[in-house]
Write a protein that holds these residues in place. Sequence first.
Motif, PDB file in Angstrom:
ATOM      1  N   TRP A   1      -7.513  -4.430  -0.178  1.00 28.62           N
ATOM      2  CA  TRP A   1      -6.223  -4.045   0.365  1.00 28.62           C
ATOM      3  C   TRP A   1      -5.164  -5.138   0.281  1.00 28.62           C
ATOM      4  N   GLY A   2      -3.949  -4.516   0.388  1.00 26.17           N
ATOM      5  CA  GLY A   2      -3.352  -3.181   0.415  1.00 26.17           C
ATOM      6  C   GLY A   2      -4.045  -2.175  -0.484  1.00 26.17           C
TER       7      GLY A   2
ATOM      8  N   VAL B   1       1.205  -4.133   4.428  1.00 26.37           N
ATOM      9  CA  VAL B   1       1.538  -2.732   4.155  1.00 26.37           C
ATOM     10  C   VAL B   1       2.987  -2.406   4.468  1.00 26.37           C
TER      11      VAL B   1
ATOM     12  N   ASN C   1      -7.881   3.534  -2.250  1.00 21.80           N
ATOM     13  CA  ASN C   1      -7.707   4.770  -1.478  1.00 21.80           C
ATOM     14  C   ASN C   1      -7.727   6.005  -2.391  1.00 21.80           C
TER      15      ASN C   1
ATOM     16  N   PHE D   1      -4.375   3.576  11.840  1.00 14.71           N
ATOM     17  CA  PHE D   1      -5.377   2.631  12.330  1.00 14.71           C
ATOM     18  C   PHE D   1      -5.492   1.381  11.456  1.00 14.71           C
ATOM     19  N   CYS D   2      -4.643   1.263  10.422  1.00 13.57           N
ATOM     20  CA  CYS D   2      -4.762   0.154   9.464  1.00 13.57           C
ATOM     21  C   CYS D   2      -4.725  -1.188  10.193  1.00 13.57           C
TER      22      CYS D   2
ATOM     23  N   MET E   1      -0.037   4.044   1.453  1.00  9.85           N
ATOM     24  CA  MET E   1      -0.360   4.857   2.638  1.00  9.85           C
ATOM     25  C   MET E   1       0.109   4.122   3.887  1.00  9.85           C
ATOM     26  N   ARG E   2       0.062   4.826   4.998  1.00  9.69           N
ATOM     27  CA  ARG E   2       0.462   4.241   6.282  1.00  9.69           C
ATOM     28  C   ARG E   2      -0.543   4.683   7.343  1.00  9.69           C
ATOM     29  N   CYS E   3      -1.800   4.347   7.133  1.00  8.70           N
ATOM     30  CA  CYS E   3      -2.820   4.809   8.081  1.00  8.70           C
ATOM     31  C   CYS E   3      -2.545   4.208   9.459  1.00  8.70           C
TER      32      CYS E   3
ATOM     33  N   LYS F   1     -10.215   9.515   3.724  1.00  9.22           N
ATOM     34  CA  LYS F   1      -9.707   9.332   5.092  1.00  9.22           C
ATOM     35  C   LYS F   1     -10.011  10.516   5.990  1.00  9.22           C
TER      36      LYS F   1
ATOM     37  N   CYS G   1       0.851  -1.188   0.000  1.00 10.30           N
ATOM     38  CA  CYS G   1       0.000   0.000   0.000  1.00 10.30           C
ATOM     39  C   CYS G   1       0.885   1.234   0.000  1.00 10.30           C
TER      40      CYS G   1
END
Length: 233
Positions: free
Chosen positions: A76-77, A40, A104, A33-34, A29-31, A128, A27
């Motif tokens: 996801w990713g 990821v 995303n 809360f993922c 992104m690096r959320c 997001k 992925c």
Amino acid sequence: MLLSGIQKFSMLDFPGKTSCVVFTLWCNMRCSFCHNPDFVLPEWVKKQMWNLISEQAFFHFLESRKWLLEWVSICWGEPTLQKDLYSFCKKVKDMWFYVKLDTNGRNPEILQKLIEDNLLDYVAMDIKNPLGKFSEITWTQESENPYKESLATLLEGKIDYEFRTTVIKKFHSLENIIEIWKNIYWAKNYYLQNFRPGKTLDKNFEWEGFTEAELLHMKTRLQPYVKNIWIRT
Ligand code: SF4
């Protein structure tokens, strides 16, 4: 395609429809809360490389479930990072399945191409945070432009879609959600998707989702601004 897993049967991904869900690796992104850091973070991704499912095995599985499944969900990713996503979707469509893509929204050109060529039937896109405030959540420095493009593509309404925000008390005040909505006023569907505690990418993540009553209250307050808003707990 780097396929990291399959959920072989679901009636929940599309309520009332039969689907399988296929998960991809990696992925952009690096959320914090993922719930899927294994797919990821680079150090975990490397380990997953040994456990990938081959495309051949996936299509063999799909062939054997033609009688049962209607939809294939690609999740996801971030699936649009897969360089052969186009040919993968085409193969699935050629087998007469419907295709749903979770994204995303950071790769608008790929999304546009897939829609133009009728390779998608439904898109679920995350928003997001309000545009311009993504980095608070995604831990990546973001320009708003790719997201604006992806939003505009979906808002054209050529295919069915939903926008959704995983809501977390620390980040998502009512004002924040209204700000998100200002960019998608005519959206067909917008989901407030409650954050569920569990394994998270940020090991120190300590924030909470909302109670059902709080979400209902938020929905009621938003109704003057937001046309089609739903809650997903
Ligand atoms: S929540 Fe989704 S977009 Fe965010 S890091 Fe995880 S897989 Fe990527």
